[in-house]
Write a protein that holds these residues in place. Sequence first.
Motif, PDB file in Angstrom:
ATOM      1  N   LEU A  65      -1.239  48.059   3.561  1.00 59.71           N
ATOM      2  CA  LEU A  65      -1.897  46.943   2.875  1.00 59.71           C
ATOM      3  C   LEU A  65      -3.328  47.307   2.521  1.00 59.71           C
ATOM      4  N   THR A  66      -3.893  46.536   1.605  1.00 64.70           N
ATOM      5  CA  THR A  66      -5.293  46.704   1.207  1.00 64.70           C
ATOM      6  C   THR A  66      -6.078  45.456   1.617  1.00 64.70           C
ATOM      7  N   LEU A  67      -7.063  45.639   2.462  1.00 68.28           N
ATOM      8  CA  LEU A  67      -7.902  44.520   2.911  1.00 68.28           C
ATOM      9  C   LEU A  67      -8.799  44.063   1.759  1.00 68.28           C
ATOM     10  N   ILE A  68      -8.767  42.765   1.429  1.00 70.05           N
ATOM     11  CA  ILE A  68      -9.591  42.284   0.310  1.00 70.05           C
ATOM     12  C   ILE A  68     -10.738  41.390   0.765  1.00 70.05           C
ATOM     13  N   GLY A  69     -10.700  40.899   2.004  1.00 66.49           N
ATOM     14  CA  GLY A  69     -11.806  40.063   2.466  1.00 66.49           C
ATOM     15  C   GLY A  69     -11.405  39.131   3.597  1.00 66.49           C
ATOM     16  N   TYR A  70     -12.215  38.091   3.766  1.00 70.01           N
ATOM     17  CA  TYR A  70     -12.030  37.175   4.890  1.00 70.01           C
ATOM     18  C   TYR A  70     -12.154  35.726   4.420  1.00 70.01           C
ATOM     19  N   ILE A  71     -11.488  34.866   5.161  1.00 68.72           N
ATOM     20  CA  ILE A  71     -11.804  33.441   5.081  1.00 68.72           C
ATOM     21  C   ILE A  71     -12.300  33.037   6.469  1.00 68.72           C
ATOM     22  N   ALA A  72     -13.379  32.274   6.497  1.00 66.82           N
ATOM     23  CA  ALA A  72     -14.013  31.911   7.767  1.00 66.82           C
ATOM     24  C   ALA A  72     -14.057  30.394   7.885  1.00 66.82           C
ATOM     25  N   PHE A  73     -13.707  29.901   9.054  1.00 64.39           N
ATOM     26  CA  PHE A  73     -13.564  28.472   9.274  1.00 64.39           C
ATOM     27  C   PHE A  73     -14.575  27.988  10.317  1.00 64.39           C
ATOM     28  N   LEU A  74     -14.903  26.718  10.189  1.00 67.01           N
ATOM     29  CA  LEU A  74     -15.865  26.113  11.103  1.00 67.01           C
ATOM     30  C   LEU A  74     -15.356  24.738  11.522  1.00 67.01           C
ATOM     31  N   ASP A  75     -15.469  24.475  12.817  1.00 65.78           N
ATOM     32  CA  ASP A  75     -15.248  23.107  13.318  1.00 65.78           C
ATOM     33  C   ASP A  75     -16.643  22.508  13.431  1.00 65.78           C
ATOM     34  N   PRO A  76     -17.083  21.738  12.432  1.00 57.99           N
ATOM     35  CA  PRO A  76     -18.497  21.340  12.374  1.00 57.99           C
ATOM     36  C   PRO A  76     -18.893  20.458  13.555  1.00 57.99           C
ATOM     37  N   PRO A  77     -20.113  20.620  14.029  1.00 60.52           N
ATOM     38  CA  PRO A  77     -20.596  19.739  15.106  1.00 60.52           C
ATOM     39  C   PRO A  77     -20.661  18.286  14.636  1.00 60.52           C
ATOM     40  N   LYS A  78     -20.419  17.383  15.551  1.00 57.34           N
ATOM     41  CA  LYS A  78     -20.583  15.964  15.232  1.00 57.34           C
ATOM     42  C   LYS A  78     -22.057  15.656  15.036  1.00 57.34           C
ATOM     43  N   ASP A  79     -22.336  14.757  14.114  1.00 60.28           N
ATOM     44  CA  ASP A  79     -23.721  14.343  13.891  1.00 60.28           C
ATOM     45  C   ASP A  79     -24.303  13.695  15.143  1.00 60.28           C
ATOM     46  N   SER A  80     -23.431  13.068  15.934  1.00 63.30           N
ATOM     47  CA  SER A  80     -23.910  12.347  17.122  1.00 63.30           C
ATOM     48  C   SER A  80     -24.127  13.255  18.324  1.00 63.30           C
ATOM     49  N   SER A  81     -23.638  14.525  18.247  1.00 64.74           N
ATOM     50  CA  SER A  81     -23.694  15.388  19.428  1.00 64.74           C
ATOM     51  C   SER A  81     -25.121  15.723  19.842  1.00 64.74           C
ATOM     52  N   ALA A  82     -25.937  16.155  18.881  1.00 68.35           N
ATOM     53  CA  ALA A  82     -27.309  16.575  19.216  1.00 68.35           C
ATOM     54  C   ALA A  82     -28.119  15.427  19.834  1.00 68.35           C
ATOM     55  N   PRO A  83     -28.183  14.237  19.196  1.00 70.34           N
ATOM     56  CA  PRO A  83     -28.939  13.154  19.834  1.00 70.34           C
ATOM     57  C   PRO A  83     -28.353  12.727  21.171  1.00 70.34           C
ATOM     58  N   ALA A  84     -27.019  12.779  21.301  1.00 75.10           N
ATOM     59  CA  ALA A  84     -26.404  12.400  22.575  1.00 75.10           C
ATOM     60  C   ALA A  84     -26.796  13.374  23.679  1.00 75.10           C
ATOM     61  N   LEU A  85     -26.791  14.683  23.364  1.00 78.08           N
ATOM     62  CA  LEU A  85     -27.176  15.685  24.360  1.00 78.08           C
ATOM     63  C   LEU A  85     -28.645  15.546  24.738  1.00 78.08           C
ATOM     64  N   ARG A  86     -29.488  15.260  23.736  1.00 79.19           N
ATOM     65  CA  ARG A  86     -30.913  15.053  24.048  1.00 79.19           C
ATOM     66  C   ARG A  86     -31.093  13.850  24.960  1.00 79.19           C
TER      67      ARG A  86
END
Length: 896
Positions: free
Chosen positions: A533-554
Amino acid sequence: MTLFKHLFASFLNSRHLARLFRRSELPLPTAQGAAKVLPNQLGLALGLAAREAQDALFERLTSGSNGLSQEAAQAVLERDGPNEMGHEKALGWHQRLWQCYRNPFNVLLTVLALVSWLTEDVKATIVIGTMVVLSTLLRFVQEGRSSRAAERLQALVSNTATVLRDGQSCELAIRELAAGDVVMLSAGDMIPADCRLLAAKDLFVSQAAMTGESLPVEKSAEAPSAAITDPFDMANLLFTGTNVISGSATAIVLSTGNRTCFGALADRVVSSERAPTAFQAGINSVSWLLIRFALVMAPLVFVVNGFTKGDWSDAFLFALSIAVGLTPEMLPMIVTSTLAKGAVLLARRKVVVKRLDAIQSFGAMTVLCTDKTGTLTQDEIVLERHADISGQESEDVLKFAFLNSHYQTGLKNLLDRAVLKHVEMLNKLNLAQDYRKIDEIPFDFVRRRMSVVVSEREDHHELICKGAVEEILSCCTAVRQGEQVLPLDDAMLARVTEHTRSLNAQGLRVVALAVKEVPPQKAEYSLADESDLTLIGYIAFLDPPKDSSAPALRALAAHGVTVKVLTGDNHLVTARVCRDVGLQVDGVILGPDLDALGDAALADVAERNTVFAKLSPLHKERLVSALRGKGHIVGFMGDGINDAPALRAADIGISVDSAVDIAKEAADIILLEKSLMVLEEGVLQGRRTFCNMLKYIRMTASSNFGNVFSVLVASVFLPFLPMLPVHLLVQNLLYDVSQIAIPFDNVDAELVAQPLDWNPRDIGRFMLFFGPLSSIFDIATFGLMWYIFGANAEAKQTLFQSGWFIVGLLTQTLIVHLIRTPKLPFVQSLASPALLAATLAIMALGIWLPMGPLAHAFKLQALPMAYFPWLLSILLAYAALTTLMKRVYRRKFGWQ
C-alpha cells in the motif's frame, strides 16, 4: 474545672472516636478483571456450555432451534424465578420506623420516660414522650421522601428482548426470559441474559461494562479451543449487561437473574453488608460522648441535692430531668432534616441522593477520581484534521476517508460517524458521486484496520485502507508526498512515526490512510490484497473538552478538592485533555506500572500523581483504597459494571442515570447530568449540611454543660431546688422546637471554602470553653432573684424559679445566634428567616408562660415589671461576653 477537663479527656480518648467520613471497603479482588471475581462453579459451567454439542445443549435445556414452548418456559420461570438481579432489599415501613427510632438518645429518653411513668410523674412522661415521637416521626418522613426519590431512579438495563416461543418471534419483557429461550439480537440490543451463540454474522459486542475492555469484541458461533479457560475470552458466549455494536445473531439463553455473570458481580456488591459509614460512626461517637457526660452529671446532681435538701425523692426527679436536659434528643432529627434539605436542593441541580449520609461525605471530600471521557470531554468525537504525511491539510485524504467510512457495512464506530458528519457539515457529500463500491475487507481487532474497494468511473479499482498507524505502516511500501511517490525507508518511517507521536501529544487520536490501485477485472478481495500500500496521510480526531470542565475544575480546586483522572484511554491523549481543561498534570502513570507496586508504594504514587491511564478495574479499586489509606476522603465517579467495586471502596460513590444497573446500585449519588459542575454544588451543599449540624451539636452541648454547672452551684447554696423538673423539661422542649429551623439556616461562605473535618474532641473543647459563660449569668440571676427581688426562702421559690426559667430559656435561645457564626451576629451574619422566626417565637412563649394564664399549671408565677430591665441587661452582657470569647477561641483554635 480541672476535674471536668480530666473527665472529658477520658471520654474523648475512646478507641471508638476514629477518624470520620470513612466507609469500610470491600475485600479486594484477587486478580484483574470482572472474570476473576466469578465463582469457580459458574466459570466451569459456562466453559462446559460453550463446548457442549448443540443437540446436547438443546436436550439439556429442553429447547430447540424454535425456542421453548410457552408451557416449558413457564415451568422454567417457576423453577428459576424471573430474570432480574437481586437488589438491596428496601425496608418495610415498620422496619424504617424502627431504624429511625433506634439511636442512643431515643433509647435513653424512653428509659427516662418509663421511669417518670413509674414514679407517677405524668407531665414529665408526656414531655419526654413528645420529644421521642417528634424526633422519630420527623426523621421517618424525611427519609421516606428521599427513599422514594431514589427508587424512581432504578431501571433495568433493557426492557424487552426478541424471543422465539413455539417458533414464533415475539417481544418479551426481559424479566420473563427463561433458560432455553432462543433470542434474536441485532445492533444496539442489550444482551438480556448469559447466552451461547447459535449463529452470528459480523457480530461485535461491547464488553466494556463487564471487563473494562475499551474495544468491542468479535463473537462467533464456533466453540472455543481447550486452551481458553476464561469465559470472557470465549467467542461463542454472550453476557448480561453487554451490548451489540454491530451485526446480528441468534443465541440460546444459558442462565438468568442472579445465576448470570452479571448476577455474580451484583451479588458481590449487594450481599456484602454495608458497614456503617464514617459519618454515622462520627454521629454515634458524639452521641455516646454526650450520653456518658449525662450519666456522670445526673448522679452527681442527685447526690448533691439529696444531701443538701434532704429530700431524696425530689432529688431523684430533679436528676432525672437533668439527664433529659443533657440529652440532645433532637440530634437524629436535626441530622436527618439537614441531610434531607440538602438532598432536595441537590435534586434541583440534577443530583439524586440515594443515601442521605452521602451528602456529608460530599462536604468532606478531598480527592475526586473521575474518568476523562464524558466528564472532562464531550464524549463526542470530531474530525479535527485531515492531512498528508507532512502535516499539510489534504482534500484527497478527506475524500478517501469519506469513501472508506461511507461504503463500509461492518463496524461503524464513532470515528466513522465523525468523518461522515464532518463531510456533511462541509456540504461535500458529492465526494462519492464518481465512485461505486466493489467489495470490502471488514474490520477486526487483530488487524485493527479495514478496507473498501471502489471503482472510479468504471476505469480502475481503488483499495482504501484505514486503521491504526502501526498496522497500516506494516502493509505500506511507499508514501505519497505531494505528487511524488517515495519509498517507505527507515528514514521516512522515523519521520512518519515522529509526526504521529506529535499529533498524539496534542491530544489527537490518529488514524492512517493508505491506498492501492488494482486492476478493474477483479471482483473479490481478501486480506492478501492489503499489501504494497501507499500511505497518503492521516485523519486525526478529538474528543473536545466540555466548556464547563475548566471552570468546574477551578471551582473544585478553590474548594480544596483535588481531581485525579483514572482512565483506560491513551496516556498522551489524556494528558493533553487535562492540560486543555486546566488540570495540572503532576505525573502520568500507566496501569501496567502499578502491578509491581506494593500497597505502601502504590499509596505514595497515587498521592503524588494526577493522571492514571490504561487502567484495569482492579487498578481503579486499588488506587481508591490507597488514597483512602493516606487519609484522603475519596469520591469515585464511574458508570460501568467494572466500576462497582471501586464505587463501593470509595467514601462516596458517584454514578449517572445512564450507567449500568449495578453501578447505580453501588453508588451513593446519581447524577442526571454527567458534569463536574453539579459535583461542585454537591460539595458545597455537603459542607453547608455539616455546618448546620455542627451548630446544633455545639449549641446544645455548650448550653447543657453551662446549665448543669449552674445547677450544681445553685444546689449547694439554695435551700430549695433552683428549678422544678417540669420547668427543666418544658424549657428543654421549647429549646428543641426552636432548633427545628436549623437545617434551613444560612451558612457563611468562608465556612464552606475548604473540606471540613469533624473531630469529637473539638466539640468537647467547645463545650468546656463556652458552657461556663452562661453559668456566670445564671449565677448573676440567682443573686438578682435572691437579693433584689427577695426570693430567698422556700415560700418564694416559685418567684426564684420563674426568674431563672426565663433567663435560662432566653440565653439558651440567644446562643443559637451567637455561635452559629464566627462573625458578629445580626450585623455581619444574619440567620435565615425561618430560624429568626422560630427563636423569636420561642423567646416570646418563654416570657408569656410565667406571665400568662398557664403559669399556675406549670408552677410558675408572674414576675414584676422591674425584672425585665434587669433581664435585658443580662442578655446584652451575655451577648457581649460571648462575642468577645468567640474571637479568643477562633484565634486560638480556629472555628471549624
